[in-house]
Structure formats: C-alpha cells, structure tokens
Write a protein that holds these residues in place. Structure first.
Motif, mmCIF file in Angstrom:
data_model
loop_
_atom_site.group_PDB
_atom_site.id
_atom_site.type_symbol
_atom_site.label_atom_id
_atom_site.label_comp_id
_atom_site.label_asym_id
_atom_site.label_seq_id
_atom_site.Cartn_x
_atom_site.Cartn_y
_atom_site.Cartn_z
ATOM 1 N N PHE A 48 0.893 -1.097 -0.050
ATOM 2 C CA PHE A 48 -0.102 0.012 -0.021
ATOM 3 C C PHE A 48 0.892 1.145 -0.057
ATOM 4 C CE2 PHE A 48 -3.587 -2.649 1.190
ATOM 5 C CZ PHE A 48 -4.640 -1.989 0.597
ATOM 6 N N GLU A 49 2.218 1.236 0.320
ATOM 7 C CA GLU A 49 3.204 2.452 0.001
ATOM 8 C C GLU A 49 2.732 3.361 0.945
ATOM 9 O OE1 GLU A 49 3.882 3.492 -4.054
ATOM 10 O OE2 GLU A 49 3.214 1.344 -4.589
ATOM 11 N N THR A 50 2.440 3.087 2.282
ATOM 12 C CA THR A 50 2.159 4.069 3.192
ATOM 13 C C THR A 50 2.893 3.908 4.655
ATOM 14 O OG1 THR A 50 -0.111 4.644 4.337
ATOM 15 C CG2 THR A 50 0.318 2.394 4.158
ATOM 16 N N ASP A 51 2.561 4.959 5.328
ATOM 17 C CA ASP A 51 3.254 4.921 6.794
ATOM 18 C C ASP A 51 2.162 5.007 7.894
ATOM 19 O OD1 ASP A 51 2.188 7.558 6.433
ATOM 20 O OD2 ASP A 51 4.178 8.495 6.657
ATOM 21 N N LEU A 52 0.953 4.481 7.375
ATOM 22 C CA LEU A 52 -0.076 4.268 8.476
ATOM 23 C C LEU A 52 -0.817 3.122 8.347
ATOM 24 C CD1 LEU A 52 -1.971 7.756 7.922
ATOM 25 C CD2 LEU A 52 -0.657 7.223 9.748
ATOM 26 N N HIS A 95 7.319 -1.752 16.800
ATOM 27 C CA HIS A 95 7.401 -2.439 15.427
ATOM 28 C C HIS A 95 7.293 -1.397 13.979
ATOM 29 C CE1 HIS A 95 7.901 -5.792 12.442
ATOM 30 N NE2 HIS A 95 6.999 -5.301 11.882
ATOM 31 N N LEU A 96 6.182 -0.794 14.431
ATOM 32 C CA LEU A 96 6.039 0.285 13.070
ATOM 33 C C LEU A 96 7.235 1.215 13.138
ATOM 34 C CD1 LEU A 96 2.079 0.755 13.355
ATOM 35 C CD2 LEU A 96 3.277 -0.820 11.735
ATOM 36 N N THR A 97 7.452 1.611 14.346
ATOM 37 C CA THR A 97 8.555 2.788 14.395
ATOM 38 C C THR A 97 9.978 2.355 13.744
ATOM 39 O OG1 THR A 97 7.618 3.547 16.456
ATOM 40 C CG2 THR A 97 9.713 4.314 16.064
ATOM 41 N N LEU A 98 10.163 1.230 13.760
ATOM 42 C CA LEU A 98 11.469 0.737 12.935
ATOM 43 C C LEU A 98 11.490 1.217 11.284
ATOM 44 C CD1 LEU A 98 11.493 -2.815 14.418
ATOM 45 C CD2 LEU A 98 12.836 -0.921 15.032
ATOM 46 N N ILE A 116 0.354 3.824 26.990
ATOM 47 C CA ILE A 116 0.895 3.615 25.522
ATOM 48 C C ILE A 116 1.613 4.886 24.965
ATOM 49 C CG2 ILE A 116 -1.024 1.992 25.468
ATOM 50 C CD1 ILE A 116 -2.498 4.283 23.934
ATOM 51 N N PRO A 117 2.234 4.679 23.694
ATOM 52 C CA PRO A 117 3.018 5.607 23.227
ATOM 53 C C PRO A 117 2.301 6.730 22.676
ATOM 54 C CG PRO A 117 3.775 3.566 22.375
ATOM 55 C CD PRO A 117 2.562 3.091 23.140
ATOM 56 N N LYS A 118 2.488 8.260 22.830
ATOM 57 C CA LYS A 118 1.722 9.303 22.512
ATOM 58 C C LYS A 118 1.466 9.492 20.931
ATOM 59 C CE LYS A 118 1.057 10.723 26.577
ATOM 60 N NZ LYS A 118 -0.246 10.509 27.392
ATOM 61 N N GLU A 119 2.378 8.571 20.276
ATOM 62 C CA GLU A 119 2.237 9.008 18.765
ATOM 63 C C GLU A 119 1.125 7.950 18.219
ATOM 64 O OE1 GLU A 119 5.981 6.234 18.962
ATOM 65 O OE2 GLU A 119 4.895 7.457 20.359
ATOM 66 N N VAL A 120 0.605 7.049 18.899
ATOM 67 C CA VAL A 120 -0.726 6.413 18.403
ATOM 68 C C VAL A 120 -1.770 7.366 18.215
ATOM 69 C CG1 VAL A 120 -2.140 4.514 19.097
ATOM 70 C CG2 VAL A 120 0.050 4.303 19.829
ATOM 71 N N PHE A 121 -2.446 7.071 16.952
ATOM 72 C CA PHE A 121 -3.405 7.902 16.630
ATOM 73 C C PHE A 121 -4.877 7.326 17.127
ATOM 74 C CE2 PHE A 121 -4.902 11.579 13.651
ATOM 75 C CZ PHE A 121 -6.420 11.051 13.411
#
Length: 356
Positions: A161-165, A203-206, A243-248
């Motif tokens: 999907f070529e995405t970062d979300l 995992h996604l942050t990597l 949980i991490p604050k970057e979670v939407f």
C-alpha cells in the motif's frame, strides 16, 4: 481547486477520512470510481481499508481468503488515491475480532495455539449475551509465536500500500487476560492491552510508520456511563497512560455525540471523531470537532485532527446503497452519512459552512 483553498480546508479540518472494508475483486472497478469521483471531489483525504484476510499474502499464503485482492488490485487503489492526495491506512484486526458469531477467522483457524480462549468453541455461539461471554475471539498477546506471524502480514501490507499509516483495530476486546490462559491469567488487563499496543507501535517505528487504533478500550465505561461497547468495562481503560503518544486514536460514537475526543487530546493524543449511520449525529460531531479546534489552545488544537466516517457493511453493499437513490435516502444509512459529510466539506471549501 487552488492550492490556497486546499491549504485552508486542511487548516480547518486536517483529517477527512473514511473507514471501510476493502472491496472484493468483483467490486473493485466501482470502488475505484467511488474514490475517483466521490471521495476526491468531496475532499476526503484519508482512506482506512479493512483488509484483514482479503489480500493474497505472500509471507503467509495460508491466511488469505478465497479470491482475495492481488498486488495488482491494490496498486490500482494506491494509484487512484495518490492522484487525489488521499492517504491510505490498511487495517488488520489485531488482538480482538479474530472471529465473528460461528466463524473463526484465518489467524486462529490456521494457528489455534494463538487462541486466548481455546475452551470457547465458536461453533457453539449463540446471540449476545451468551454463557461464554463470546462476542469475538482474541489472540493471546503473550504467545511467543504470534507476533512473528502478524508483523510479517503488517509489513507486507504496508509495503504494497506504500504508506506509513497502519490501523490495528483493537476495538471491542472482551477476551483479554483470561483466567484459563496459561500465559495471561492473573495479569493486569490494562497492562496487557497497553503492552500489545506498544509492541505494535514499536515495530512500526522501526520503519517510521504510525499506528492507528479505535479508542473504545481506553475509555472508562463505568465512570463515563458510556458502557461496555463504546468504552471498557473490563479495566483496560487505564492503558491510556501506558501507551506511546504517537498512536492515533479513532474515537467512535454512533448513538450520541459523546465528546471523548477532548479526553484523548488532553492525554496528548491526536484524535479523530468517528461517526457511522446517523447523519444528524455526524453533523453534531463535525460541529464539535470544528469548535474544539477553534476554541482550544494551540497545543490542544493540534490534537483535534478531524472526522473519520465509518462503514460497517461490505464495500459492495455500501456502493449499491450509495449509488441507488431508493436505498441511499434511508433516514439511517452509512451512505447518507458519507453524502452529508461530502456536502459539508464542499461547503467548507467554498467558505459557506458555518457552525449553528
């Protein structure tokens, strides 16, 4: 539309999204048309697609549904969305929603050892509430083998999907920390839930990617009076501080315009309010979100991201309803809600929308 107009709309309401099931192959052409002609002209800029097992996974082909979307199918969606500046967020339901009624979905069907509650047989399902407390199955977040499998799927899906979300679902988790689970029994449910979210985000942050989840398990259902569906009654709500604050956070409320987006923003999370099938509720939620953005401090305003409309029928049925006037004029419908939001976004872009 001039760039200045795009910038103005994005400044007013940064996220204008739709969450819907990924289409079946036979509905793909019509779905592409819907993106091209409806979402784009209606100024939507985010599309969350519930893919789950509807993709021809190469990493774990045993987990794909019959006749799934192919890589070529997905690339058609990607190209159409890129043309219109629409971001994509594929979704696989992680942790919960591993079954529905009598059907066990692919992950637990192929890897039954991951089941949090193997003593509960989905074949014995009866309508809720039932003696087993069965709504949907969960996988065990502490099973040592589960993340190797699911993260391979997540990585593959995000690459195609070529995405970062990435959206992990994580809603309506009723089975967690089960007393009969040899790994989870006795563990704090909030810590288990937070641990799974953190593991996924880490995992996604990597690869500089970001996690989106539904927000219901982070709300105290008893204190708020919201209850067990749109909030938590099994003590997972304390995970919000773990949980991490970057979670939407995708904050869904369908029957009332509960203003829990304020709670998430005050906790430091980006949040979007998510309506469903009641257009009048969706309009109240849109008004609330615009008011929150207008009347908050700059620090808080940045967390109030926008609106993500949800569709819970399959994409084919939704499209039939959307394009058939006899169906789409129902007083309560997914399609009518989306149409009302499109009208609102167009009037916002034109400068004619105003709060009541």
């Amino acid at each position: 539309m001039a760039q200045t107009q795009v910038d103005k709309l994005d400044s007013t309401l940064p996220v204008r999204g739709l969450a819907i099931a990924a289409p079946m192959q036979q509905d793909l052409d019509l779905f592409i048309k819907f993106i091209d002609k409806e979402l784009a002209s209606g100024h939507f800029n985010l599309l969350i697609l519930r893919v789950d097992w509807n993709y021809a996974y190469e990493s774990h082909p045993e987990l794909k549904d019959p006749n799934p979307l192919t890589k070529q199918d997905v690339k058609r969606i990607v190209a159409t969305c890129r043309k219109h500046g629409i971001r994509l967020a594929p979704q696989i339901n992680l942790l919960g929603h591993q079954s529905w009624a009598e059907t066990t979905y692919a992950l637990l069907r192929e890897y039954p050892e991951f089941d949090e509650t193997p003593h509960v047989d989905t074949k014995n399902y009866t309508p809720w509430p039932n003696p087993d407390g069965l709504y949907c199955k969960s996988y065990c977040p502490l099973h040592p083998g589960v993340h190797k499998i699911v993260f391979a799927l997540v990585d593959e899906l995000m690459d195609v999907f070529e995405t970062d979300l990435f959206h992990a679902g994580m809603d309506e988790v009723f089975y967690i920390g089960d007393d009969k689970c040899p790994r989870c029994s006795g563990h704090d449910k909030a810590e288990l839930y937070a641990g799974e979210i953190t593991k996924i985000q880490n995992h996604l942050t990597l690869k500089d990617r970001r996690l989106m989840i539904w927000g219901d398990r982070l709300i105290d259902g008893k204190t708020t009076g919201i209850g067990a569906w749109e909030a938590s009654m099994n003590n997972t709500h304390r995970a919000i501080d773990l949980i991490p604050k970057e979670v939407f956070i995708c904050d869904w409320h369908y029957e009332r315009p509960d203003q829990t987006a304020v709670y998430f923003a005050m906790k430091g999370f980006d949040v979007a309010t998510c309506p469903w099938r009641k257009p009048e509720i969706a309009m109240e939620q849109l008004d609330d979100m615009l008011r929150f953005r207008k009347h908050s401090t700059p620090a808080m305003t940045s967390h109030f991201q926008g609106i993500i409309s949800t569709v819970w029928s399959d994409a084919g049925r939704f499209l039939k309803s959307y394009y058939d006037p006899a169906l789409s004029t129902q007083t309560v419908s997914d399609a009518l809600t989306v149409k009302r939001l499109i009208e609102a976004y167009k009037s916002m872009e034109a400068g004619t929308f105003s709060l009541p």
